[in-house]
Design a protein around this motif. Structure first.
Motif, short mmCIF file in Angstrom:
data_model
loop_
_atom_site.label_atom_id
_atom_site.label_comp_id
_atom_site.label_asym_id
_atom_site.label_seq_id
_atom_site.Cartn_x
_atom_site.Cartn_y
_atom_site.Cartn_z
N ASN A 4 0.84 -0.95 -0.09
CA ASN A 4 0.26 0.19 -0.62
C ASN A 4 0.60 1.20 0.08
O ASN A 4 0.54 1.97 0.84
N LYS A 6 1.58 4.51 -2.93
CA LYS A 6 1.20 4.89 -4.18
C LYS A 6 2.69 6.37 -4.80
O LYS A 6 2.55 6.78 -3.43
N HIS A 34 -2.19 1.89 -6.47
CA HIS A 34 -0.83 1.70 -5.57
C HIS A 34 0.56 1.74 -6.59
O HIS A 34 1.76 0.95 -7.09
N GLU A 77 1.80 -1.13 -11.98
CA GLU A 77 1.02 -1.49 -11.28
C GLU A 77 -0.33 -2.59 -11.96
O GLU A 77 -0.21 -2.47 -13.31
#
Length: 299
Positions: A4, A6, A34, A77
């Protein structure tokens, strides 16, 4: 493969166990964003589920059989789709020197592709393509290979690092074979190489006034600097420096014969900030000084 965070840039210390340069896992991809990058090479294999992969600002669907190579510092991602069967992905993460210590300064899959172990199998122009889709028997064989890698990594039997190195090389050679078995490898290589050279030449012609570095050219062509130098020289019979100089001096000759700009201003106009160096390069290419050239050819 990310947790988790970004747009985080992961390093080896986030994944590798102490003293190791490889990491293997099997993970269910989440549905929330993410986006991230990393300072290592990742080869991911989708074993089941439906979802999508975002890389280089582009989004495309993925499912069982997709094999994806992600290079250093490429934001990407995998994401599962809510309400659909979640994506399950195997990841083989490693530093290039894990394959061979001579690759310690390499930073992308193309560097490995051009390494002496593989250069006869896999042209570097294709090493940077991010998505290779395989189906059926190929998918089963690749998944079996990942399972063996995960077992070695998780259980750490005696000699497991050597086995992981061997399996990683097997995985890379499998990627080469998948390309080769398509029967279009040679044609794609020739076309891709031609497109890269043409794109590079067009860029140099449009930006010759700027301070252009080989590193920047390698970034926009997605090839390692050494390999780009080699194929450019083969195609043009000139190094990058020689090619840029020929463009600049050609433009300088045009300005000397058609304008009243001073030699200093012309030097600046074509990308030189050192007037003495400009004079030296001009004489090397033309056989006389800029002033002598103007006197002879000024219209």
């Amino acid at each position: 493969m990310a947790e988790n965070s970004k747009k985080r840039c992961y390093t080896g210390s986030d994944y590798f166990r102490e003293g190791e340069l490889v990491f293997i896992n099997y993970v269910k991809e989440q549905t929330s964003p993410h986006l991230h990058s990393h300072r290592f090479i990742e080869i991911a294999f989708v074993s089941s589920g439906e979802g999508f992969h975002i890389v280089g600002g582009q989004r495309y669907s993925v499912s069982r059989g997709d094999l994806i190579v992600i290079n250093y510092e490429r934001e990407h991602e995998f994401r599962s789709i809510p309400g659909k069967e979640p994506l399950w992905v195997y990841n083989c993460v490693f530093q290039p020197e894990f394959i061979d210590y001579s690759l310690i300064n390499c930073s992308d899959f193309s560097d490995i592709a051009h390494h002496f172990l593989f250069r006869s199998l896999f042209p570097e122009e294709l090493a940077n393509q991010s998505d290779i889709r395989v189906t059926g028997k190929d998918s089963d064989n690749i998944e079996a290979l990942y399972k063996k890698m995960l077992n070695e990594y998780s259980n750490m039997p005696k000699g497991y690092i050597e086995m992981l190195r061997a399996y990683t090389i097997e995985l890379i050679v499998t990627i080469f074979r998948l390309y080769d078995n398509n029967g279009v490898l040679a044609d794609k290589t020739s076309k891709t190489r031609r497109e890269i050279i043409e794109k590079t030449m067009d860029y140099l012609k449009s930006n010759y006034q700027k301070d252009i570095s080989l590193e920047h050219l390698s970034e926009i062509s997605f090839l390692s600097p050494n390999y780009l130098c080699r194929i450019f020289k083969e195609a043009t019979n000139k190094t990058f420096t020689e090619y840029i100089q020929s463009i600049r001096i050609g433009k300088a000759c045009e300005l000397l014969s058609t304008t009243d700009l001073t030699v200093l201003n012309i030097a600046y106009e074509v990308g030189y900030r050192d007037i003495k160096y400009f004079g030296k390069i001009f004489k090397k290419h033309v056989g006389c000084t800029p002033s002598m050239y103007r006197k002879k050819y000024k219209k």
